[in-house]
Design a protein around this motif. Structure first.
Motif: not given
Length: 111
Positions: A78-81, A84-86, A92-93
């Motif tokens: 969960l922490a890795i996911a 990766a999302e961050a 994108i920013e």
């Protein structure tokens, strides 16, 4: 028939239950409660001397080393996911910021 601990307390642990008339406490077996099947919990039957009723108390079953490792692995995934999302959001920013900068530079060259 229910055999209970020999103690002065109101709440006593039920040691065994028999359907024939032997010792200890007479109890109508047709009204005997059934335990709930709660994952990760175990149960013990108790008798309340004041109310003359049976009830179950539930306690946590200690987790095995394998279960603890599985939970830790799930938390790490969960922490890795989330990481990766961050990172994707940061990418994108950054791309938007570069596009804005390129637009500003292009606009100044036109002037």
């Amino acid at each position: 028939m229910i055999i209970i601990e020999n103690t002065e307390e109101t709440k006593v642990k039920v040691l065994s239950v028999f359907s024939f008339g032997e010792i200890a406490v007479e109890y109508d077996m047709s009204t005997m409660p059934q335990p709930e099947n709660i994952p990760g919990k175990t149960y013990e039957l108790f008798y309340d001397k004041e109310t003359k009723s049976l009830y179950y108390e539930y306690t946590d079953i200690p987790k095995t080393a394998l279960e603890l490792l599985q939970e830790e692995t799930q938390q790490l995934k969960l922490a890795i996911a989330e990481s990766a999302e961050a990172q994707q959001q940061d990418k994108i920013e950054n791309q938007l910021a570069i596009a804005e900068l390129a637009e500003v530079v292009a606009t100044k060259e036109v002037l």
